[in-house]
Design a protein around this motif. Structure first.
Motif, PDB file in Angstrom:
ATOM      1  N   CYS A  74     -59.765  24.777   2.186  1.00  0.00           N
ATOM      2  CA  CYS A  74     -58.409  24.823   1.637  1.00  0.00           C
ATOM      3  C   CYS A  74     -58.290  25.925   0.594  1.00  0.00           C
ATOM      4  O   CYS A  74     -57.273  26.028  -0.085  1.00  0.00           O
ATOM      5  CB  CYS A  74     -58.048  23.467   1.018  1.00  0.00           C
ATOM      6  N   ASP A  75     -59.321  26.736   0.463  1.00  0.00           N
ATOM      7  CA  ASP A  75     -59.343  27.815  -0.523  1.00  0.00           C
ATOM      8  C   ASP A  75     -58.366  28.911  -0.085  1.00  0.00           C
ATOM      9  O   ASP A  75     -58.528  29.518   0.980  1.00  0.00           O
ATOM     10  CB  ASP A  75     -60.768  28.377  -0.646  1.00  0.00           C
ATOM     11  N   GLY A  76     -57.362  29.133  -0.896  1.00  0.00           N
ATOM     12  CA  GLY A  76     -56.372  30.157  -0.553  1.00  0.00           C
ATOM     13  C   GLY A  76     -56.941  31.558  -0.515  1.00  0.00           C
ATOM     14  O   GLY A  76     -56.349  32.458   0.102  1.00  0.00           O
ATOM     15  N   ASP A  77     -58.086  31.795  -1.165  1.00  0.00           N
ATOM     16  CA  ASP A  77     -58.686  33.129  -1.157  1.00  0.00           C
ATOM     17  C   ASP A  77     -59.121  33.541   0.233  1.00  0.00           C
ATOM     18  O   ASP A  77     -59.232  34.735   0.533  1.00  0.00           O
ATOM     19  CB  ASP A  77     -59.891  33.175  -2.101  1.00  0.00           C
ATOM     20  N   TYR A  78     -59.435  32.549   1.102  1.00  0.00           N
ATOM     21  CA  TYR A  78     -59.859  32.909   2.454  1.00  0.00           C
ATOM     22  C   TYR A  78     -58.759  33.669   3.183  1.00  0.00           C
ATOM     23  O   TYR A  78     -58.995  34.727   3.777  1.00  0.00           O
ATOM     24  CB  TYR A  78     -60.228  31.646   3.229  1.00  0.00           C
TER      25      TYR A  78
END
Length: 785
Positions: free
Chosen positions: A229-233
């Motif tokens: 759920c990491d938006g950085d991905y």
């Protein structure tokens, strides 16, 4: 002196003297040399013995033991948990928190500099090979999901030895520290020293084995699931994909045919051979960029979770397990023990024996009474609606007559049918729980499980982010008074951990497994609907397995929560950048609170918003520190929530995979072959020849219809086992005993013994007929062979 050390480590004073006398050369020097060599060691031994505290009773021995263990535990808490090393100021190896952080940083560096982290080597060749091998009869230009998983599994396999090696290295270091501390505090008590040494080595071996098992499970989770759920991905992938068109142009259409192309975020890569694969070049580039972006997330998780697990394991080691292990070793067969504590008075021994016998009898009685109560309750529930029961049985028999399962005439056929049913159920569950294929349940949204699980996971993430206690950490309209209190009370971030968070993951786990249980039971019942005995075993196995999986997940969640509460650590660089961004407004904020002539009551802070500051002017001495603490917690809390969601998704996917592919089949087989399942042969008994079963069903239908009117009128008499009205006697007398068959008479004898003693003026057949009616109402209504 060497001789003194030898004396003190022997079994007794007499033996010590003898050893020292034998160690002296036969040809001695004059009297001075003889004195020094023979007498001096004895005096040294006496001096050493005087320095030891005399223990004259078991109470004193226990007191000394408790003091030693308490001092050792406090020393380990200082050097392993709190980072206080004044006891070992000159020994860098015993500055444990610093050494553990160095080892953790080295572990992180090893993960990031390994070959799998090099994005330039053989650029796109592995992706092209995988895409070529993943081709299928399908539309073009679709990026196959299994290609990404194959590459991910390969990369995880390549680095899997690094976490294991780190676990072994770190536990070897902790073992050295723990043994050193134990030896220091037990130096005056040889027997305790030996037991503590053995206990330390045994406990370290257990902790190391536990950590290796835990790390292998974490690696398996990473191999099985590509989720974050990491938006950085997404942002990292978009950044890398911005150069796709320029890259493809340079490889395929650029007239200069460059052999090296520069890609933003990666650097210079060789592209000489890539022109041979124009049909998959765009897909290979997309797959490569996704893997580069996701691999950063994987490495962060491996480091973060290792740090959390390590801190929690060390905490449990120091506060729980070490003391118990030493006590077990000391009191074991090789520890010698505190003998007086093992002695037991005859009265206590007799009482213990009586209690053990009583416990055994009570346990046996409990089982018997439980069975009796179950029978009583089951029978009592049928009495108030016995007419409805007969109607239900009648309808059931009619339905069974119209829906006959396939006849099975041998164990081989039964085994084949069983394997086919389990195989179909497993494949159906793989489709709806793992692959997201729901054509079997196109009209039933509840059975489109992957979508529902993602919805529940998103809802779980939303609940975590909008928990009311989040206001303590995310600012909003709150002031910094909380941080003022945290700082002045010297509380860590673990102590500020919101308690409502612990309930949210557990509630989510229970909700998810209830939903999965509903889906699994539904699939099992659908595939085994023609085999009643198998349905019962499958349902029991399903409920039992779901209970185990739920308990296992709750235990895992509690462990995760404990790790988060004990440790404030992350290798995520976003934490530092977010904190720096929030700290940029510190001077402006402090000026507005303390020195601004306008004395504003509300100040806007970048990244948080408007906050009330009126009460903060009372704390000028800690305002800067409170602000710093607030911003650190705000930045770190985002990392914690991401970890909660990420690892829940990984654990859930691994658990469902193991459920479908490993545990469900074994649980059903065990249940079917167990004492209550009846074995595979029961499938033969349930399905005899169609003609015979149809004949018996017809007989049962006739008997149930004849009994319906009679039972409705004598229900009150059955409940009280009392008298029957005259008109009821006439109806009952019309029912012949022979019509109920052998099973009916046997059920009468076994289940209705009191009915045979009713004195209603009927003949024997009449009384037995009533008993048989009740038995039929409480049975399946079929006279099975």
């Amino acid at each position: 002196m060497k001789s003194s050390y030898t004396v003190l480590n022997s079994e007794g004073s007499l033996a010590m003297v003898q050893v020292e006398l034998e160690a002296v050369p036969l040809k001695c020097a004059p009297i001075v040399s003889s004195y020094n060599d023979k007498i001096r060691p004895l005096l040294d031994a006496v001096d050493k013995l005087r320095s030891l505290k005399s223990l004259s009773s078991v109470a004193e021995a226990i007191t000394a033991f408790m003091q030693i263990i308490g001092l050792a535990k406090e020393s380990l808490r200082k050097i392993l948990l709190r980072g206080e090393f004044e006891d070992y100021a000159d020994d860098d190896r015993m500055h444990c928190t610093a050494r553990l952080v160095e080892m953790l940083n080295q572990y992180s560096d090893e993960l990031h500099i390994c070959a799998e982290a090099d994005a330039k080597s053989n650029f796109l060749m592995e992706e092209i090979k995988i895409l070529e091998e993943s081709k299928g009869i399908s539309l073009p230009n679709f990026l196959p999901h299994n290609a990404f998983l194959i590459i991910l599994q390969g990369k995880v396999n390549e680095i899997s030895s690094i976490p294991i090696a780190f676990v072994e290295k770190v536990w070897s270091y902790i073992e050295e520290v723990v043994i050193s501390v134990l030896m220091r505090y037990t130096e005056n008590y040889r027997q305790l020293r030996l037991s503590a040494g053995r206990a330390g080595h045994n406990l370290m071996a257990k902790m190391k084995e536990r950590s290796i098992k835990w790390m292998l499970e974490l690696v398996e989770m990473e191999k099985l699931t590509d989720y974050t759920c990491d938006g950085d991905y997404v942002s990292e992938w978009n950044k890398l994909m911005a150069s796709q068109n320029q890259f493809i142009h340079g490889v395929l259409t650029d007239e200069k045919k460059p052999s090296i192309i520069t890609i933003e975020g990666i650097g210079e890569v060789e592209v000489g051979v890539l022109g041979k694969f124009p049909h998959v070049l765009a897909q290979a580039y997309d797959l490569k960029m996704r893997m580069i972006a996701y691999w950063k997330v994987v490495l962060r998780r491996l480091v973060d979770y290792m740090a959390l697990h390590l801190q929690r394991s060390v905490f449990n080691l120091v506060n729980k397990e070490m003391e118990a292990e030493i006590v077990n070793e000391l009191m074991g067969p090789y520890g010698g023990g505190i003998e007086r504590m093992l002695e037991e008075s005859p009265a206590v021994a007799v009482k213990r024996e009586k209690l053990n016998k009583s416990i055994k009898k009570l346990r046996d009685s409990k089982e018997v009474v439980a069975k009796i109560m179950d029978s009583i309750i089951t029978y009592a529930k049928t009495l108030p609606d016995i007419v409805k029961k007969i109607n239900d049985r009648l309808n059931f028999c009619i339905m069974e007559l119209n829906k006959m399962p396939k006849s099975l005439s041998s164990v081989a056929e039964a085994m084949t049918a069983f394997m086919q049913i389990i195989g179909l159920a497993k494949e159906s569950l793989r489709k709806i729980l793992l692959r997201g294929e729901f054509e079997e349940y196109a009209e039933d949204n509840r059975m489109q499980c992957t979508a529902r699980l993602v919805e529940m996971l998103n809802q779980y993430s939303d609940e975590l982010h909008r928990c009311p206690e989040k206001q303590l950490l995310d600012g909003g309209n709150q002031d910094l008074g909380g941080e003022q209190r945290y700082f002045t009370s010297e509380l860590s971030s673990a102590q500020c951990f919101p308690h409502c968070r612990e309930n949210i993951p557990i509630a989510f786990v229970e909700r998810v497994w209830i939903y999965i249980e509903e889906a699994v039971i539904s699939v099992l019942m659908r595939n085994s609907e023609n085999y009643y005995q198998l349905q019962l075993s499958a349902r029991r196995a399903g409920h039992n397995l779901m209970a185990k999986m739920k308990e296992r997940s709750i235990k895992w969640v509690l462990e995760h929560v404990e790790m988060e509460k004990l440790t404030d650590y992350t290798c995520d660089a976003d934490y530092v950048s977010e904190w720096n961004k929030l700290m940029a407004s510190q001077n402006q904020f402090i000026h507005g609170v303390l020195t601004d002539e306008n004395k504003p009551s509300i100040i806007a802070t970048e990244g948080i918003g408007e906050v009330e500051v009126g009460v903060l002017r009372k704390y000028p001495h800690v305002l800067a520190q409170a602000y710093d603490l607030k911003m650190r917690m705000t930045a770190y809390w985002k990392v914690v929530l991401r970890r909660f969601v990420d690892f829940m998704a990984l654990h859930l996917q691994l658990s469902v995979n193991n459920l479908v592919n490993k545990e469900m089949e074994a649980e059903i087989v065990n249940e079917l072959m167990g004492p209550y399942g009846g074995g595979i042969e029961r499938m033969l008994e349930v399905s005899p020849a169609v003609a015979v079963k149809r004949e018996k069903l017809n007989k049962s239908i006739k008997k149930l219809r004849d009994s319906k009117e009679v039972v409705a009128k004598i229900m009150d008499s059955i409940i009280t086992y009392g008298g029957v009205k005259p008109e009821t006697k006439q109806l009952v007398s019309r029912l012949p005993l022979r019509g109920f068959g052998i099973r009916g008479r046997r059920m009468m004898r076994e289940k209705e013994p009191e009915a045979t003693s009713w004195s209603w003026g009927f003949d024997g057949d009449g009384r037995r007929s009533i008993a048989a009616i009740i038995a039929i109402a409480n049975s399946d209504g079929i006279d099975n062979p």
